[in-house]
Design an enzyme around this catalytic site. Structure first.
Site: not given
Length: 460
Positions: A228, A240, A310, A312, A314
């Site tokens: 990632k 956030k 949030d 994101e 995956r």
């Protein structure tokens, strides 16, 4: 520069590694002045103790490093690193007392006390430099240290200097060092070549999203690593709070870890075909940002309802895993700083991992113990599959309720790995408080354990 061992020399100060249960017998065999000095300074062989012992001329004649008891060592990592940080500047060599089974890991820990992230501020260099212990493959341990330092440097670099472009440049520099090949698919070409989720997550940033690919090796089993590479994560429209955004420069920690692992593999010359895939994006807020409630179509054709922008990581991993699975590698591994749920479950120090194969889990657990790189298996718990299946799409990127967040994320990713032999690591990528050999900051987690286990897992 990554730390390296000192050249062996006769003038290196001898270090006696002394366990607490052997200290009395060791001390009784020493000259009276050594006995008096050790007693006066309270040295008992406890974990982390260090004592420089002067000779008759006042210069350091020997050093003592406490090794504690087996029970105490089990609660620590890199015991000698703690002692090394307390010794005066100079060159040292292990003279006695270090078990051969521990020598490589302890030598690595000592080396890693020399790591400094000095890009923006000069740091104080360590003064205690070690010669490689007898029986230790110095080049192999230095290679592990170099991989660890590469990963730490990448994670520690703030997003202002570590965006998708710079992450690609880091992969290219590594490839050039070892004769690998790197390519990348950028921006709108992601849509043209069917990577819609990577494009969607990164499209709100003026730093173009991309899929970075590195290949090395032409024979042997096929190993694909997916990391990632979210170079900064604002949370998107599900923004956030500031306290949660403070460490988001580390959200590319999975990419940094697979690059560190790739470096180990290439430096060792393992006979395998290595492929590294890094979806590199910045999850930003602007007009084109994807929205809660959107339904996205992935490369694999599975539809995904976005219930939280949030979640994101995956999404970008899904397209990369689908690509990886199309080639049917012998082993597919993903590494990601994916969920806070994993931190709640096991804390920052353990690397939780998922696999359907008990033999792979056992091999990894054994190698983790040898390499001082702790991991912990979590389950692909089949009954939770229903939690990632919403009403209007094939998959939900953020199931409601907050339960089993790491497991549901792993199950989500497994849908895109298909029938491929697959392992997933939900790492933290960060050391929150300084420890011997592990300064506060970016961390390589699970990669050394994987490297040690790979020859057995792939029958190299």
């Amino acid at each position: 520069m990554p730390p390296v061992f000192a050249a062996p020399g006769a003038d290196a100060c001898p270090v006696h590694v002394i366990a607490s249960d052997t200290f009395d017998s060791w001390l009784s065999g020493q000259p009276q002045r050594v006995q008096a000095w050790a007693t006066a300074h309270g040295f008992t062989g406890a974990c982390g103790q260090a004592l420089a012992v002067p000779g008759a001329d006042g210069a350091v004649e020997m050093a003592l490093a406490g090794y504690g008891s087996a029970a105490k060592r089990a609660r620590r990592r890199f015991v000698l690193a703690e002692a090394a940080q307390k010794l005066p500047a100079g060159q040292y060599r292990i003279a006695s007392g270090l078990p051969q089974a521990d020598a490589a890991a302890e030598a690595l820990g000592w080396l890693l006390t020399g790591y400094r992230f000095g890009r923006y501020k000069d740091g104080k260099d360590t003064g205690a430099v070690l010669a490689a212990p007898d029986g230790v493959d110095a080049a192999a341990v230095e290679s592990l240290a170099a991989a660890e330092c590469l990963t730490r440097d990448l994670i520690n670099t703030p997003a202002s200097d570590m965006g998708p472009v710079e992450l690609q440049a880091a992969a290219e520099a590594l490839a050039e060092e070892f004769g690998a090949e790197v390519s990348a698919i950028l921006g709108e070409d992601l849509l043209a070549q069917n990577f819609p989720l990577i494009h969607t997550v990164g499209r709100a940033s003026d730093r173009a999203p991309r899929l970075i690919e590195m290949r090395w090796g032409s024979s042997g089993p096929r190993l694909t690593l997916v990391g990632k590479g979210v170079c900064f994560d604002t949370g998107g429209l599900n923004l956030k709070p500031g306290s949660s955004m403070a460490l988001m420069k580390k959200d590319m920690g999975g990419a940094a870890n697979v690059l560190g692992l790739a470096r180990m593999i290439m430096a060792a010359g393992l006979e395998l075909q290595l492929r590294v895939l890094i979806p590199a994006v910045e999850n930003s807020v602007s007009g084109p940002a994807f929205r809660p409630g959107d339904v996205l179509v992935s490369r694999k054709g599975l539809t995904v309802e976005v219930n939280n922008t949030d979640a994101e990581g995956r999404l970008v991993l899904a397209d990369a895993l689908a690509l990886a699975a199309e080639e049917a590698p012998d082993l597919l591994i993903s590494m990601a700083t994916l969920t806070g749920a994993a931190r709640v479950a096991v804390g920052p120090d353990l690397s939780p991992f998922y696999t359907d194969r008990d033999a792979d889990a056992a091999a990894l657990a054994a190698s983790a113990a040898r390499t001082a790189d702790p991991v912990w298996r979590l389950p692909f718990h089949e009954p939770y599959e229903a939690m990632i299946e919403p009403d209007i799409a094939d998959l939900d990127n953020a199931p409601s309720g907050g339960f089993a967040g790491s497991i549901t994320a792993a199950l989500f990713l497994r849908r895109f790995a298909g029938d491929t032999r697959y392992m997933h690591f939900d790492i933290y990528g960060w050391t929150p408080a300084a420890a011997p050999g592990r300064p506060k900051g970016g961390a390589l987690q699970g990669a050394r354990a994987l490297f040690a286990a790979l020859p057995g897992m792939l029958e190299l």
